[in-house]
Motif scaffolding. Structure first.
Motif, short mmCIF file in Angstrom:
data_model
loop_
_atom_site.label_atom_id
_atom_site.label_comp_id
_atom_site.label_asym_id
_atom_site.label_seq_id
_atom_site.Cartn_x
_atom_site.Cartn_y
_atom_site.Cartn_z
N TRP A 1 -11.45 -40.66 -31.06
CA TRP A 1 -10.28 -41.10 -30.86
C TRP A 1 -9.82 -41.99 -29.93
CZ3 TRP A 1 -12.29 -36.43 -32.50
CH2 TRP A 1 -11.75 -35.78 -33.69
N ASP A 2 -10.75 -42.91 -29.58
CA ASP A 2 -10.51 -43.67 -28.53
C ASP A 2 -9.68 -45.06 -28.93
OD1 ASP A 2 -10.81 -45.91 -26.45
OD2 ASP A 2 -13.15 -45.38 -26.29
N MET A 3 -8.44 -45.24 -28.57
CA MET A 3 -7.76 -46.31 -29.07
C MET A 3 -8.19 -47.61 -28.59
SD MET A 3 -3.87 -44.59 -28.97
CE MET A 3 -3.18 -45.99 -29.30
N GLU A 4 -9.11 -47.66 -27.55
CA GLU A 4 -9.55 -48.94 -27.00
C GLU A 4 -10.89 -49.52 -27.56
OE1 GLU A 4 -9.14 -48.94 -22.61
OE2 GLU A 4 -7.27 -47.97 -22.87
N TYR A 5 -11.55 -48.40 -28.27
CA TYR A 5 -12.91 -48.92 -28.75
C TYR A 5 -12.85 -50.04 -29.66
CZ TYR A 5 -17.23 -48.15 -31.41
OH TYR A 5 -18.37 -48.28 -32.16
N ASP A 6 -13.71 -51.21 -29.47
CA ASP A 6 -13.82 -52.29 -30.33
C ASP A 6 -15.19 -52.32 -31.03
OD1 ASP A 6 -13.63 -54.61 -31.64
OD2 ASP A 6 -13.86 -55.71 -29.61
N GLY A 7 -15.51 -51.38 -31.81
CA GLY A 7 -16.90 -51.21 -32.61
C GLY A 7 -17.25 -52.44 -33.34
N ASN A 8 -16.28 -53.16 -33.90
CA ASN A 8 -16.44 -54.23 -34.67
C ASN A 8 -16.73 -55.63 -34.04
OD1 ASN A 8 -13.80 -54.71 -34.31
ND2 ASN A 8 -13.24 -54.77 -36.64
N GLN A 9 -16.58 -55.34 -32.79
CA GLN A 9 -16.66 -56.60 -31.74
C GLN A 9 -15.98 -57.69 -31.97
OE1 GLN A 9 -19.23 -56.32 -29.18
NE2 GLN A 9 -19.07 -53.99 -29.59
N ASN A 10 -14.67 -57.54 -32.42
CA ASN A 10 -13.85 -58.76 -32.65
C ASN A 10 -12.79 -58.95 -31.58
OD1 ASN A 10 -11.97 -56.86 -33.03
ND2 ASN A 10 -11.59 -57.75 -35.05
N GLY A 11 -12.71 -58.29 -30.17
CA GLY A 11 -11.88 -58.46 -29.25
C GLY A 11 -10.57 -57.64 -29.55
N GLN A 12 -10.34 -56.90 -30.46
CA GLN A 12 -9.37 -56.17 -30.68
C GLN A 12 -9.52 -54.69 -30.96
OE1 GLN A 12 -6.86 -57.84 -34.14
NE2 GLN A 12 -8.26 -59.58 -33.83
N SER A 13 -8.66 -53.59 -30.45
CA SER A 13 -8.71 -52.37 -30.60
C SER A 13 -9.04 -51.90 -32.10
CB SER A 13 -7.81 -51.64 -29.90
OG SER A 13 -7.46 -50.39 -30.59
N ASP A 14 -10.03 -51.33 -32.67
CA ASP A 14 -10.12 -50.91 -33.76
C ASP A 14 -8.94 -50.04 -34.43
OD1 ASP A 14 -12.79 -52.12 -33.82
OD2 ASP A 14 -13.89 -50.14 -34.26
N TRP A 15 -8.56 -49.03 -33.39
CA TRP A 15 -7.66 -48.12 -33.64
C TRP A 15 -6.32 -49.06 -34.06
CZ3 TRP A 15 -8.23 -42.91 -33.41
CH2 TRP A 15 -7.15 -42.25 -33.72
N LEU A 16 -6.08 -49.69 -33.47
CA LEU A 16 -4.69 -50.62 -33.53
C LEU A 16 -4.90 -51.76 -34.80
CD1 LEU A 16 -3.47 -51.49 -29.96
CD2 LEU A 16 -3.02 -49.59 -31.40
N GLU A 17 -6.22 -52.03 -35.10
CA GLU A 17 -6.44 -52.76 -36.35
C GLU A 17 -5.97 -51.68 -37.65
OE1 GLU A 17 -9.86 -55.88 -36.44
OE2 GLU A 17 -10.23 -54.49 -34.92
N VAL A 18 -6.59 -50.51 -37.37
CA VAL A 18 -6.31 -49.32 -38.66
C VAL A 18 -4.90 -49.14 -38.79
CG1 VAL A 18 -6.56 -47.08 -39.45
CG2 VAL A 18 -8.55 -48.50 -38.36
N VAL A 19 -4.21 -49.06 -37.54
CA VAL A 19 -2.77 -48.60 -37.37
C VAL A 19 -2.03 -50.03 -38.18
CG1 VAL A 19 -0.60 -48.83 -36.16
CG2 VAL A 19 -2.55 -47.38 -35.54
N ALA A 20 -2.49 -51.36 -37.91
CA ALA A 20 -1.79 -52.41 -38.57
C ALA A 20 -1.83 -52.37 -40.04
CB ALA A 20 -2.40 -53.79 -37.93
N ILE A 21 -3.32 -52.03 -40.57
CA ILE A 21 -3.35 -52.12 -41.92
C ILE A 21 -2.52 -50.90 -42.49
CG2 ILE A 21 -5.04 -51.36 -43.85
CD1 ILE A 21 -7.19 -52.72 -41.84
N ALA A 22 -2.28 -49.89 -41.82
CA ALA A 22 -1.48 -48.69 -42.54
C ALA A 22 -0.14 -49.13 -42.39
CB ALA A 22 -1.86 -47.47 -41.44
#
Length: 179
Positions: free
Chosen positions: A117-138
């Motif tokens: 549940w790490d909101m800063e994690y960037d597993g796809n290595q694009n310089g953006q938080s994965d969490w916030l990318e998911v939120v944007a899609i949602a």
């Protein structure tokens, strides 16, 4: 002339009483509307799209909660109060959009299968938080994010309320296409 006024007044009173009785009957019928037992079809469809679209940009998410019964909600509410653990919700049973099939919770699933549940994690290595990318899609899919709430921030929470308040849902109103 006075008899006409009395009759007119009596007629108005009768019409008001009939209207009030019909309204009371309608409210009682709504209150007897059973609770849903699964996710609303649109929420389910959008959830599937969320998982798919996140995966398309290299983010695997796990839906940790979706529909919850009132009893399950009460057990969660008890955490940190009458049961061990930390407080995870301020919503008692019947006061959560989960209880009406209109909410989901998510987390990030790593390649090794662990969940974070790490909101800063960037597993796809694009310089953006994965969490916030998911939120944007949602949000693009029509979800409201619990992280935008003013009081209690519920970062894993996404919901679609279809313009209905919890009070309206408790009274038996349901979104279109939902019984």
């Amino acid at each position: 002339m006075k008899k006409r006024k009395k009759r007119g007044l009596l007629l108005v009173v009768i019409i008001i009483c009939i209207g009030l009785l019909l309204y009371i009957k309608h409210v009682q019928e709504l209150k007897n509307t059973p609770l849903p037992t699964s996710l609303h079809p649109i929420v389910e469809e959008k959830t599937d799209k969320l998982v798919e679209q996140a995966k398309n940009i290299g983010i695997n998410i796990l839906i940790t909660h979706d529909f919850r019964t009132v009893e399950e909600q009460d057990k969660l509410y008890d955490r940190g109060r009458t049961a061990e653990g930390n407080i995870v919700t301020y919503a008692k049973g019947g006061t959560s959009y989960h209880n009406y099939g209109l909410a989901i919770d998510f987390a990030i699933k790593l390649e090794d299968g662990s969940v974070i549940w790490d909101m800063e994690y960037d597993g796809n290595q694009n310089g953006q938080s994965d969490w916030l990318e998911v939120v944007a899609i949602a949000k693009e899919l029509g979800f409201e994010w619990g992280g935008d709430w003013k009081n209690f921030k519920d970062y894993p929470h996404l919901q679609m309320d279809f313009g209905l308040s919890i009070r309206e849902l408790q009274m038996g109103k349901r979104p279109d296409g939902w019984k």
